[in-house]
Scaffold this active site. Sequence first.
Site, PDB file in Angstrom:
ATOM      1  N   ASP A 195       0.112  -6.024  -1.827  1.00 45.39           N
ATOM      2  CA  ASP A 195      -0.860  -6.558  -0.851  1.00 45.39           C
ATOM      3  C   ASP A 195       0.290  -7.779  -0.188  1.00 45.39           C
ATOM      4  O   ASP A 195       0.840  -8.536  -0.871  1.00 45.39           O
ATOM      5  CB  ASP A 195      -2.000  -5.959  -1.743  1.00 45.39           C
ATOM      6  CG  ASP A 195      -2.387  -5.283  -1.675  1.00 45.39           C
ATOM      7  OD1 ASP A 195      -1.947  -4.302  -1.143  1.00 45.39           O
ATOM      8  OD2 ASP A 195      -2.797  -5.296  -3.710  1.00 45.39           O
ATOM      9  N   ASP A 249       0.617  -1.152   1.466  1.00 44.75           N
ATOM     10  CA  ASP A 249      -0.553  -1.158   0.645  1.00 44.75           C
ATOM     11  C   ASP A 249      -1.284  -1.450   0.832  1.00 44.75           C
ATOM     12  O   ASP A 249      -1.431  -0.925   2.672  1.00 44.75           O
ATOM     13  CB  ASP A 249       0.229  -1.298  -0.957  1.00 44.75           C
ATOM     14  CG  ASP A 249      -1.342  -1.260  -2.065  1.00 44.75           C
ATOM     15  OD1 ASP A 249      -1.514  -0.747  -1.638  1.00 44.75           O
ATOM     16  OD2 ASP A 249      -1.042  -1.834  -2.714  1.00 44.75           O
ATOM     17  N   ASP A 251      -6.750  -7.866  -1.358  1.00 45.93           N
ATOM     18  CA  ASP A 251      -7.193  -7.135  -2.574  1.00 45.93           C
ATOM     19  C   ASP A 251      -7.880  -7.963  -3.421  1.00 45.93           C
ATOM     20  O   ASP A 251      -7.229  -8.786  -3.170  1.00 45.93           O
ATOM     21  CB  ASP A 251      -5.686  -5.734  -3.449  1.00 45.93           C
ATOM     22  CG  ASP A 251      -6.038  -4.982  -2.525  1.00 45.93           C
ATOM     23  OD1 ASP A 251      -6.035  -5.023  -1.570  1.00 45.93           O
ATOM     24  OD2 ASP A 251      -5.266  -3.936  -3.519  1.00 45.93           O
ATOM     25  N   ARG A 308     -10.888   0.728   5.519  1.00 41.80           N
ATOM     26  CA  ARG A 308     -10.919   0.091   4.151  1.00 41.80           C
ATOM     27  C   ARG A 308     -11.195  -2.027   5.177  1.00 41.80           C
ATOM     28  O   ARG A 308     -10.060  -2.513   4.858  1.00 41.80           O
ATOM     29  CB  ARG A 308     -10.204  -0.379   3.283  1.00 41.80           C
ATOM     30  CG  ARG A 308      -9.479   1.135   2.134  1.00 41.80           C
ATOM     31  CD  ARG A 308      -8.718   0.893   1.437  1.00 41.80           C
ATOM     32  NE  ARG A 308      -9.070   2.362   0.719  1.00 41.80           N
ATOM     33  CZ  ARG A 308      -7.599   1.843  -0.169  1.00 41.80           C
ATOM     34  NH1 ARG A 308      -7.268   1.276  -0.467  1.00 41.80           N
ATOM     35  NH2 ARG A 308      -7.389   3.635  -0.938  1.00 41.80           N
TER      36      ARG A 308
HETATM   37 CA    CA Z   1      -2.833  -2.574  -3.630  1.00 46.12          CA
END
Ligand code: CA
Length: 444
Positions: A224, A263, A267, A322
């Site tokens: 990320d 990814d 996060d 997301r």
């Molecule tokens: Ca991740």
Amino acid sequence: MSTYRWHGHVTRSAAALVGCTALVLSLTAATAEARPGHHHPRDTARQTLPANDGWASQGTGTTGGAAADADDVYTVTDWAGFRAALAAEGTAPRIIKVKGTIDAVSEGCEAFAAPGYDFDAYLEKYSPENWGLETDLSAEPDDSPEGLRRASAAQQDQSIKVEVPSNTTIIGVGRDAGLKGASLQIKGVDNVIVRNLAFESPVDCFPQWDPTDGDQGNWNSEYDSAVVYGSTHVWLNHNTFTDGEHPDSAAPTYFGMLYQQHDGQLDIVKGADHVTASWNVFTEHDKTILIGNSDSESTAAVDRGHLKVTFHHNLFKNLVERAPRVRFGQVDVYNNHFVASDDYAYSFGVGKESALVAEYNAFTLPDGVSPAKVLKRWNDSPLTAAHNRVNGRTVDLIAVHNAQVPDETLRSGAGWRPTLRTRVLPAWAVPVVVDHGAGAGRLR
Ligand code: CA
Ligand code: CA
């Protein structure tokens, strides 16, 4: 973002906006009051999160490296210099100024490849025709194509992940500062500010084929742009997160599945708490922001009562899903602008024990995309969604979702009321203000 600076944005936008005079005047008047007690030095590197500005202002607040001594202020222009500034010993306040765009993978993926690694050999050995879909690759030895992929991936992991210490401000200088291919690990620390940086998502040079993922197998990738892992008091402000020169639309397909090399963008996991993300742009990405990464009981024990995050005045543009997907946390999402394109899946993922409040946001959806898609139920945790507008009309997002997706009914009422907000705009004003103010390169 203090009201003072914010006033500046609106005023600056005015010249470019024909026909918005009334809006600008009313916003300017409404935001002219100063917030008492907030220090607002001219040097943006020494600014701190304003009082009351989202969850990161809770308790001790978020000051990052604002109080750094002169010898703890670094200006960096390349990846080695950036790593060295982060690695310098101690947790005294430090400021790292990033000049220009720093590429964490300047020598290309080849630089990480283990001797003997050959992607064609990998595809040959593990194709569904040759390997099947029953057995994963975890038992493959070190000298197998998978073993060589693992070794190569470990090299990349070590090279592009950097850990951010407590009491740090990382800030881009001017209008063109950024990090390409880097993965900021804000892990187990307190009090971090990240501002004015354009992040181009890291590209996983060595995605792993998992034959047992789903019905047809799948490619899984790491990295990320930023991870907040078990950390507290983090303020992400005026950054841009994008796939940039490596859009998923350009990715090839192997074994019938997209060769996904990204990814997440951001996060927030493992008991992280008190995060404010404001005036950022999140764009051109698939799985954008994960808050809480598992439903498991062991994860729940760490996350429960934490993962408190505020998102305000961010632009979420051309994302698939997301934005964010939430587990456990009390998450406040207000005054953001969501602009969807045709491959839109959803914005808010309602996950296990989440308590999402989404208010005064604006959504711009293309023809044929229903506002019922804004919410996605992964769990029946109740949420609050009010005063949101879709394509210029006030929409009850829960009601329209429940009417069109009756087998995924959502309940209303998150069970808490956000108090850590500065000024809240009516949703109709959000697109023009956010589109002209959010992102890297827009700090004065
Ligand atoms: Ca991740
Ligand atoms: Ca010192």
